[in-house]
Design a protein around this motif. Structure first.
Motif, mmCIF file in Angstrom:
data_model
loop_
_atom_site.group_PDB
_atom_site.id
_atom_site.type_symbol
_atom_site.label_atom_id
_atom_site.label_comp_id
_atom_site.label_asym_id
_atom_site.label_seq_id
_atom_site.Cartn_x
_atom_site.Cartn_y
_atom_site.Cartn_z
ATOM 1 N N ASP A 81 0.894 -1.359 -0.023
ATOM 2 C CA ASP A 81 -0.144 0.000 0.062
ATOM 3 C C ASP A 81 1.040 1.298 -0.004
ATOM 4 O O ASP A 81 1.222 1.771 1.043
ATOM 5 C CB ASP A 81 -0.982 0.026 1.168
ATOM 6 N N PRO A 82 1.261 1.735 -1.046
ATOM 7 C CA PRO A 82 2.355 2.841 -1.172
ATOM 8 C C PRO A 82 1.499 3.979 -0.854
ATOM 9 O O PRO A 82 2.091 5.055 -0.495
ATOM 10 C CB PRO A 82 2.764 2.707 -2.537
ATOM 11 N N THR A 83 0.265 4.160 -0.807
ATOM 12 C CA THR A 83 -0.222 5.447 -0.424
ATOM 13 C C THR A 83 -0.294 5.494 0.925
ATOM 14 O O THR A 83 -0.473 6.672 1.402
ATOM 15 C CB THR A 83 -1.769 5.570 -0.929
ATOM 16 N N HIS A 84 -0.012 4.665 1.758
ATOM 17 C CA HIS A 84 -0.080 4.780 3.281
ATOM 18 C C HIS A 84 1.203 4.474 3.876
ATOM 19 O O HIS A 84 0.984 3.327 4.661
ATOM 20 C CB HIS A 84 -1.325 4.169 3.982
ATOM 21 N N SER A 85 2.320 4.855 3.388
ATOM 22 C CA SER A 85 3.569 4.240 4.036
ATOM 23 C C SER A 85 4.041 4.860 5.369
ATOM 24 O O SER A 85 3.563 6.044 5.558
ATOM 25 C CB SER A 85 4.710 4.506 2.853
ATOM 26 N N THR A 86 4.848 4.012 6.042
ATOM 27 C CA THR A 86 5.260 4.799 7.157
ATOM 28 C C THR A 86 6.534 5.620 6.938
ATOM 29 O O THR A 86 7.199 5.257 5.923
ATOM 30 C CB THR A 86 5.506 3.320 8.052
ATOM 31 N N PRO A 87 7.003 6.057 8.086
ATOM 32 C CA PRO A 87 8.355 6.879 7.948
ATOM 33 C C PRO A 87 9.329 5.818 7.645
ATOM 34 O O PRO A 87 10.393 6.248 7.053
ATOM 35 C CB PRO A 87 8.459 7.822 9.478
ATOM 36 N N GLU A 88 9.372 4.669 8.607
ATOM 37 C CA GLU A 88 10.582 3.706 8.241
ATOM 38 C C GLU A 88 10.433 3.312 6.746
ATOM 39 O O GLU A 88 11.681 3.159 6.097
ATOM 40 C CB GLU A 88 10.243 2.578 9.004
ATOM 41 N N GLU A 89 9.192 3.095 6.190
ATOM 42 C CA GLU A 89 9.347 2.628 4.839
ATOM 43 C C GLU A 89 9.736 3.731 3.813
ATOM 44 O O GLU A 89 10.342 3.381 2.665
ATOM 45 C CB GLU A 89 7.698 2.145 4.677
ATOM 46 N N ARG A 90 9.289 4.973 4.173
ATOM 47 C CA ARG A 90 9.942 6.182 3.217
ATOM 48 C C ARG A 90 11.246 6.362 3.384
ATOM 49 O O ARG A 90 12.007 6.580 2.409
ATOM 50 C CB ARG A 90 9.208 7.245 3.521
ATOM 51 N N SER A 91 11.906 5.669 4.307
ATOM 52 C CA SER A 91 13.498 5.976 4.354
ATOM 53 C C SER A 91 14.333 4.766 3.657
ATOM 54 O O SER A 91 15.279 4.802 3.569
ATOM 55 C CB SER A 91 13.715 5.870 5.727
ATOM 56 N N GLU A 92 13.588 3.878 3.192
ATOM 57 C CA GLU A 92 14.116 2.739 2.406
ATOM 58 C C GLU A 92 14.491 2.800 1.042
ATOM 59 O O GLU A 92 13.982 3.604 0.405
ATOM 60 C CB GLU A 92 13.255 1.663 2.513
ATOM 61 N N GLY A 93 15.672 2.485 0.616
ATOM 62 C CA GLY A 93 16.087 2.525 -0.980
ATOM 63 C C GLY A 93 16.594 3.860 -1.139
ATOM 64 O O GLY A 93 17.203 4.467 -0.572
ATOM 65 N N ASP A 94 16.066 4.255 -2.535
ATOM 66 C CA ASP A 94 16.436 5.356 -2.840
ATOM 67 C C ASP A 94 17.747 5.729 -3.276
ATOM 68 O O ASP A 94 18.469 4.713 -3.679
ATOM 69 C CB ASP A 94 15.831 6.657 -2.107
ATOM 70 N N LEU A 95 18.259 6.904 -3.085
ATOM 71 C CA LEU A 95 19.704 7.383 -3.535
ATOM 72 C C LEU A 95 20.521 8.059 -2.348
ATOM 73 O O LEU A 95 19.827 8.649 -1.632
ATOM 74 C CB LEU A 95 19.552 8.330 -4.711
ATOM 75 N N ALA A 120 0.042 17.334 -2.940
ATOM 76 C CA ALA A 120 0.509 17.572 -1.522
ATOM 77 C C ALA A 120 0.025 17.078 -0.490
ATOM 78 O O ALA A 120 0.241 16.928 0.642
ATOM 79 C CB ALA A 120 0.496 19.433 -1.587
ATOM 80 N N ASP A 121 -1.376 16.560 -0.877
ATOM 81 C CA ASP A 121 -2.336 15.892 0.214
ATOM 82 C C ASP A 121 -1.819 14.559 0.279
ATOM 83 O O ASP A 121 -2.743 13.572 1.148
ATOM 84 C CB ASP A 121 -3.751 15.951 -0.350
ATOM 85 N N LYS A 122 -0.787 13.979 -0.303
ATOM 86 C CA LYS A 122 -0.412 12.484 -0.114
ATOM 87 C C LYS A 122 1.026 12.666 0.279
ATOM 88 O O LYS A 122 1.802 11.937 -0.234
ATOM 89 C CB LYS A 122 -0.548 11.812 -1.490
ATOM 90 N N LYS A 123 1.093 12.860 1.595
ATOM 91 C CA LYS A 123 2.386 12.745 2.349
ATOM 92 C C LYS A 123 3.006 11.609 2.526
ATOM 93 O O LYS A 123 4.195 11.214 2.524
ATOM 94 C CB LYS A 123 2.526 13.657 3.636
ATOM 95 N N THR A 124 2.000 10.502 2.442
ATOM 96 C CA THR A 124 2.571 9.086 2.772
ATOM 97 C C THR A 124 2.759 8.163 1.493
ATOM 98 O O THR A 124 3.004 7.137 1.592
ATOM 99 C CB THR A 124 1.685 8.428 3.673
#
Length: 413
Positions: A81-95, A120-124
């Motif tokens: 569910d990428p629309t409701h990610s947690t702060p931990e999940e948002r810190s994963e992978g990337d660059l 802007a209304d989809k911070k997660t």
């Protein structure tokens, strides 16, 4: 040909402005400074040194930056569910951007926690998580811009900022409203194509630069060239899609739920264009390049090597190349119109095309295939070519060829 087997499998390779060579193998960042031996950095050094590598994420691509700096892209699993990610999940992978400090130690300079710009209304919202490839602009007015291909689109990195994300799109003008809503869709008219449902495609497997220095992306079903923009907000939010010529619309169910059988012309188009439709028509496009004559070349798992031309915002039908020596994994265009072609099962080859034949005037006709000259490059350490980095800043071309058994550095004659 100089071979460096000590770096093992090469998932990504690049060179920075200081002529330092960077590679990644999943669990290590490798560095070769001029006149020195290879050094490797792994997760045991800690997050302050190697960033996401210390958290156990797989380093799968790298791009050299300013002298002593590199951008390392990581793999992270998709979210259910990428629309409701947690702060931990948002810190994963990337660059990550890593750099050598004054003592020559590797340090994490910046982590890019990349999120979608879906509002802007989809911070997660967090769909952009895995970086599949990257390319840096090394000269011209946009020098320093970095483009990332991810499993969700194309991202622009500029300094510590990012603009995410862009998709190649398939779009026709909207169809006129039918006079009888209950009637089946009209027959496809190639002179007046229309489509009410544009499609945006993620999974940008490969990125490159066009003759103009614009980013090219080879995505799951689609290919595109994107105009750069000095305004990152405008670049991220405004779309400059290519409106492609063909294929005709796939038949939609009628009021009774019955899907009409596609015509022969429609089926021919769908089989050739790996765009937007049923799974059997898809093609993972793993490489893209543009030769000086303006042709765009795509290495497709389904069709092998193909080329096509652009006219305005329209792409013409592609021409298939005969005799590919393997499944294509990488493409580099040369000044003489030839291409270096990496394969994932048969090493590195040079393809020299014949004189370009004109395309048929009939928009539903299938262009004839072409047969050029394939020449194998000897001395490559492994049969699987993962990446090719073309370095021109020394005044002559050098190819850095990543394989499953080491790195080859080759200076063509």
């Amino acid at each position: 040909m100089v071979v460096h087997r000590e770096v093992g499998i090469v998932l990504g390779v690049s060179v920075d402005e200081g002529a330092n060579v960077w590679t990644v193998d999943g669990q290590h960042i490798w560095l070769l400074e001029p006149g020195k031996s290879w050094r490797s950095f792994d997760g045991s050094l800690g997050q302050a040194s190697v960033g996401q590598l210390a958290r156990g994420f797989t380093a799968q691509t790298v791009c050299g930056g300013e002298a002593g700096k590199a951008y390392v892209g990581y793999f992270a699993h998709d979210l259910l569910d990428p629309t409701h990610s947690t702060p931990e999940e948002r810190s994963e992978g990337d660059l990550d951007r890593v750099a050598l400090d004054a003592s020559g130690n590797l340090t994490l300079e910046h982590h890019y926690e990349i999120h979608n710009n879906n509002g802007a209304d989809k911070k997660t919202f967090d769909e952009t998580r895995s970086i599949l490839g990257c390319i840096r602009v090394n000269d011209g007015p946009n020098k320093g811009d970095l483009y990332l291909g991810s499993h969700h689109g194309l991202t622009l990195i500029r300094g510590d900022l990012y603009g995410d994300h862009r998709h190649p799109t398939f779009d026709y003008p909207d169809c006129p409203a039918p006079t009888d809503p209950a009637a089946p869709p009209p027959a496809f008219d190639p002179s007046h194509p229309c489509d009410n449902w544009a499609e945006a495609i993620g999974y940008v497997w490969n990125v490159n630069l066009s003759n103009r220095g614009y980013p090219l992306m080879a995505a799951e079903w689609m290919f595109a060239e994107v105009a750069p923009n000095p305004d990152m907000i405008a670049w991220a939010l405004k779309s400059y899609p290519w409106t492609m010529v063909g294929p005709p619309l796939f038949p939609v169910p009628n009021s009774s739920g019955v899907v009409p059988t596609p015509s022969n012309d429609t089926q021919n188009w769908l089989r050739r264009w790996p765009v937007r439709f049923e799974q059997q028509y898809r093609a993972a496009n793993r490489a893209i390049a543009q030769t000086p004559d303006g042709r765009y070349w795509v290495g497709s798992e389904k069709y092998g090597l193909v080329w096509f031309e652009g006219s305005g915002k329209a792409l013409k039908r592609f021409v298939e190349v005969e005799g590919e020596p393997g499944v294509i994994s990488a493409l580099i265009a040369n000044a003489d119109g030839s291409l270096w072609v990496g394969t994932r099962d048969n090493g590195l080859w040079k393809y020299t095309p014949p004189a370009k034949a004109p395309l048929p005037s009939d928009p539903t006709a299938t262009p004839a295939s072409e047969s050029g000259t394939w020449t194998r490059a000897s001395g490559i350490p492994g049969p699987i070519v993962t990446r090719i980095h073309s370095e021109m800043r020394s005044g002559k071309q050098q190819l850095y060829i990543g394989t499953d058994a080491g790195l080859a550095v080759y200076t063509p004659e």
